[in-house]
Design a protein around this motif. Structure first.
Motif, PDB file in Angstrom:
ATOM      1  N   PHE A 195      12.221  36.424  18.820  1.00 35.32           N
ATOM      2  CA  PHE A 195      11.768  36.516  17.481  1.00 35.32           C
ATOM      3  C   PHE A 195      12.405  37.556  16.362  1.00 35.32           C
ATOM      4  N   ARG A 213       3.768  37.021   7.766  1.00 36.87           N
ATOM      5  CA  ARG A 213       4.138  35.932   8.713  1.00 36.87           C
ATOM      6  C   ARG A 213       4.556  36.738   9.926  1.00 36.87           C
ATOM      7  N   SER A 214       5.477  37.573   9.959  1.00 37.37           N
ATOM      8  CA  SER A 214       6.130  38.151  11.071  1.00 37.37           C
ATOM      9  C   SER A 214       5.129  38.867  12.030  1.00 37.37           C
ATOM     10  N   PHE A 246       3.033  36.609  13.884  1.00 34.90           N
ATOM     11  CA  PHE A 246       3.730  35.928  14.911  1.00 34.90           C
ATOM     12  C   PHE A 246       3.466  37.221  16.125  1.00 34.90           C
ATOM     13  N   LYS A 266      12.707  28.926   7.664  1.00 33.59           N
ATOM     14  CA  LYS A 266      12.286  30.058   8.641  1.00 33.59           C
ATOM     15  C   LYS A 266      10.689  29.914   9.072  1.00 33.59           C
ATOM     16  N   ASP A 267       9.861  29.545   8.112  1.00 36.07           N
ATOM     17  CA  ASP A 267       8.395  29.236   8.840  1.00 36.07           C
ATOM     18  C   ASP A 267       8.333  28.361   9.806  1.00 36.07           C
ATOM     19  N   HIS A 293      10.428  27.392  11.691  1.00 38.59           N
ATOM     20  CA  HIS A 293      11.269  27.871  13.050  1.00 38.59           C
ATOM     21  C   HIS A 293      10.373  28.787  13.537  1.00 38.59           C
ATOM     22  N   ASP A 294       9.504  29.570  13.147  1.00 44.84           N
ATOM     23  CA  ASP A 294       8.583  30.475  13.842  1.00 44.84           C
ATOM     24  C   ASP A 294       7.565  29.634  14.591  1.00 44.84           C
ATOM     25  N   SER A 339      15.679  36.730  15.568  1.00 46.02           N
ATOM     26  CA  SER A 339      15.835  35.932  14.700  1.00 46.02           C
ATOM     27  C   SER A 339      15.478  35.962  13.257  1.00 46.02           C
ATOM     28  N   THR A 340      14.760  37.194  12.842  1.00 48.40           N
ATOM     29  CA  THR A 340      14.090  37.361  11.735  1.00 48.40           C
ATOM     30  C   THR A 340      15.258  37.436  10.481  1.00 48.40           C
TER      31      THR A 340
END
Lengths: 184, 488
Positions: free
Chosen positions: B104, B46-47, B50, B119-120, B122-123, B107-108
């Motif tokens: 971001f 995910r990261s 992003f 968190k998902d 949130h992203d 924020s991880t």
């Protein structure tokens, strides 16, 4: 005839709007808001904006008012009345609000009555030759206003996710509290 | 309007595609993040999704920056005058993308407990923000701008209240939402009044109408309401009172995004909609800017919470950056210089303030709130690298030479000087010097005070990505400070 209808409708819209604020019972307040919306939709019809009238009825009078009614009915009405009856003393908010609204109203009336205001001719423009109103609106949405149109879709998505996140979490924390209670 | 103007195929020129690709990329990235939430085998990436989305969008912005012929032919105006994509908007876009990527990164690892589980979402909300900012900075039409504004604001309202268990965060979300919704309403009302007189909500149409007639009182009222709502977003006096509470209560990485993104996008819009402002407003805006600076700096002097301090410093920065509008109004020839100054100031500010808030985010992990000024005491002995980075950020905020903050202020004040508003420039410079007092307080606390043994500095497991982000911020601050030629 048109003039008469317009004045009738706008006066009733204003009367209903005043009713929203003045009426004590929240239920009646919501219903008179509905009246105001309907009168406004009629005015839109009168000047030839069918789509706007339909949207006003569907979205405001339909969806939003139902939501309001639900909220009002789900709330404890006697509590709501207590809130309304409580004198608002903080900084004389009520008086300030009334004064500010009155000043804004007088300002707007002065602007329009002073004759210094002239609405642009192209406001309320009739669609180009060969275009139906709704067809024209559709063409606008899918050409020039494509970005805002797509963006509003994403906006709704983001709002939906946000509501889920904020609302669902509450249940989580509530269950956390419940599971902790026996320990105390 | 000519029906041909509404032909989808005629409007969607190659230039329009070039202009739209950064936004399309982000929208696709959003969908990918949503999909990654469902498909469990994709979740670890995910990261990467992003950051890759932001990276690809940045590449498309660079393509706009290179100025392809399909765009320059029309002066960057595409889609029948709804959007502009030129070098300026491309640089704004890059600033937004960098700011979001940095926020971001911090924020991880910031969230814990039930917040980490969400968190998902949130992203996804965080990725919506740069899209809104790009729309705001590129808007040539009030409708486009408004949708962009909401696309930025609504995710930010939600993100501000993201720490549901923390009453401060909920308070921040609620305050931001109520006041933000009110200011959005002002904007819509203003646009309606403007439309009633000028007959158009696009800048092209409004400019054409203004070329024929003087602006009447109705449109003037509309412009006043629109500017008031923008000043609220930038947090300029007298619309700044919400800032400290909201910045303090929000999750710190979100605060970083809020502090840079909203401000940058709204300033970009003001510079685009410049022709709507009457030139007689120059002094008014300059006074507002100076008062805002004073309110920010003097407010910061008495704070002992770091986030509140930086919030007040953010108010002061807002005051500084709107001075370019005043300068450009007084001397219309300096509009380009004003654009450059605003871009430079905000560009350096993104690195500075995101880095500063990001470091605070690292301190306050594990649910503990190490945001008091005293909790920084002895940082230099415990974590010299972090203390050094924080020092650089704080010095840049204070405007010490050889940092980006100094050059940004220098460009802003030189716009004022060129516009013959030397008095305002001098007052601004003096205020900046006074501000050094509280910035130095942070530095002294970190380097000279002994560590408080009762409240040790927490967290040894700093994520790599946050370290990289800090390094990028430091590099950004120093490079914008000593090599301005790279960026102009």
């Amino acid at each position: 005839m048109e003039q008469f209808l317009f004045f009738l409708l706008s006066l009733s819209a204003i009367a209903f709007a005043v009713g929203v604020v003045v009426v004590k019972s929240p239920m009646k307040s919501v219903l008179s808001l509905l009246g105001s919306f309907v009168a406004l939709a009629m005015i839109y019809l009168l000047i030839g904006f069918q789509f706007l009238a339909a949207a006003q009825l569907l979205v405001y009078a339909g969806a939003i008012m139902v939501l309001f009614l639900f909220v009002v009915m789900l709330l404890n009405l006697s509590d709501v009345n207590a809130v309304f009856d409580a004198p608002i003393r903080v900084l004389g908010q009520k008086r300030i609000a009334i004064a500010a609204s009155a000043a804004a109203l007088i300002g707007m009336i002065a602007l329009f009555a002073g004759g210094s205001v002239q609405a642009s001719e192209s406001v309320g423009a009739i669609p180009a030759e060969g275009y139906d109103q709704i067809e024209y609106l559709g063409a606008l949405i899918f050409s020039r206003y494509m970005i805002p149109f797509q963006a509003s879709a994403l906006l709704l998505l983001a709002t939906m996710i946000g509501v889920l996140v904020l609302a669902k979490r509450r249940r989580d924390s509530a269950s956390d509290v419940n599971s902790e209670e026996p320990a105390q | 309007m000519n029906p041909n103007d509404l032909d989808f195929d005629l409007l969607l020129t190659p230039g329009a595609w070039t202009a739209l690709w950064p936004m399309i990329t982000i929208a696709l990235g959003l969908m990918m993040l949503l999909a990654a939430e469902v498909v469990s085998s994709l979740r670890p990436f995910r990261s990467i999704f992003f950051l890759a989305t932001l990276g690809v969008a940045a590449l498309f912005e660079l393509r706009i920056l290179a100025g392809p012929e399909s765009l320059t032919d029309t002066g960057g105006i595409v889609l029948g005058g709804a959007l502009v994509a030129d070098a300026t908007s491309a640089v704004w876009g890059l600033i937004f993308l960098i700011g979001t990527a940095l926020a971001f990164s911090y924020s991880t690892a910031y969230y814990s407990g039930s917040e980490a589980r969400y968190k998902d979402e949130h992203d996804i909300l965080m990725l919506t923000c740069p899209l809104g900012m790009m729309m705001m900075a590129g808007a040539q039409d009030l409708v486009v701008f408004f949708l962009g504004l909401e696309l930025l604001s609504i995710p930010l309202y939600i993100l501000a209240a993201y720490k549901r268990s923390d009453s401060k965060s909920v308070e921040a979300g609620l305050k931001y939402f109520l006041l933000g919704a009110f200011s959005s309403a002002l904007f819509v009302y203003g646009s309606a009044l403007l439309y009633a007189e000028l007959g158009s909500v696009s800048f092209g149409g409004a400019a054409a109408a203004l070329a024929e007639n003087e602006m009447g009182s109705l449109a003037m009222t509309g412009v006043g309401l629109i500017v008031a709502s923008i000043l609220f977003k930038i947090s300029v006096f007298p619309f700044h009172v919400w800032v400290p509470d909201v910045y303090q209560g929000s999750p710190t990485p979100v605060t970083a995004l809020m502090a840079t993104g909203t401000k940058a996008a709204a300033i970009a819009f003001l510079l685009n909609a410049f022709f709507l402002l009457p030139s007689s407003a120059a002094n008014l805006i300059a006074v507002l800017g100076i008062v805002t600076m004073a309110a920010g700096y003097f407010g910061a002097l008495v704070q002992d919470d770091l986030k509140r301090m930086l919030a007040y410093s953010g108010i002061a920065s807002a005051g500084t950056v709107i001075l370019v509008i005043a300068g450009a109004l007084a001397n219309p020839e300096s509009l380009d210089a004003a654009r450059t100054a605003a871009l430079y100031y905000i560009g350096a500010y993104v690195f500075t303030i995101t880095g500063a808030f990001g470091l605070i985010a690292l301190f306050e992990r594990d649910g503990q709130r190490f945001t008091r000024l005293t909790s920084l005491a002895g940082l230099a002995t415990k974590r010299p690298a972090m203390a050094a980075a924080m020092t650089i950020f704080v010095l840049s905020l204070g405007g010490i030479p050889a940092t980006g903050g100094f050059l940004g202020k220098w460009f802003v004040f030189s716009v004022l000087v060129n516009a013959n508003m030397i008095g305002f420039a001098v007052i601004g410079a003096v205020l900046s010097v006074i501000a050094l007092a509280f910035y130095l307080r942070i530095v002294i606390t970190m380097w000279m005070l002994p560590a408080d043994e009762a409240h040790p500095i927490p967290g040894a497991d700093r994520p790599l990505i946050a370290g990289v982000a800090t390094a990028v911020c430091v590099a950004g601050v120093i490079l914008t400070g000593i090599l301005p030629g790279l960026f102009i």
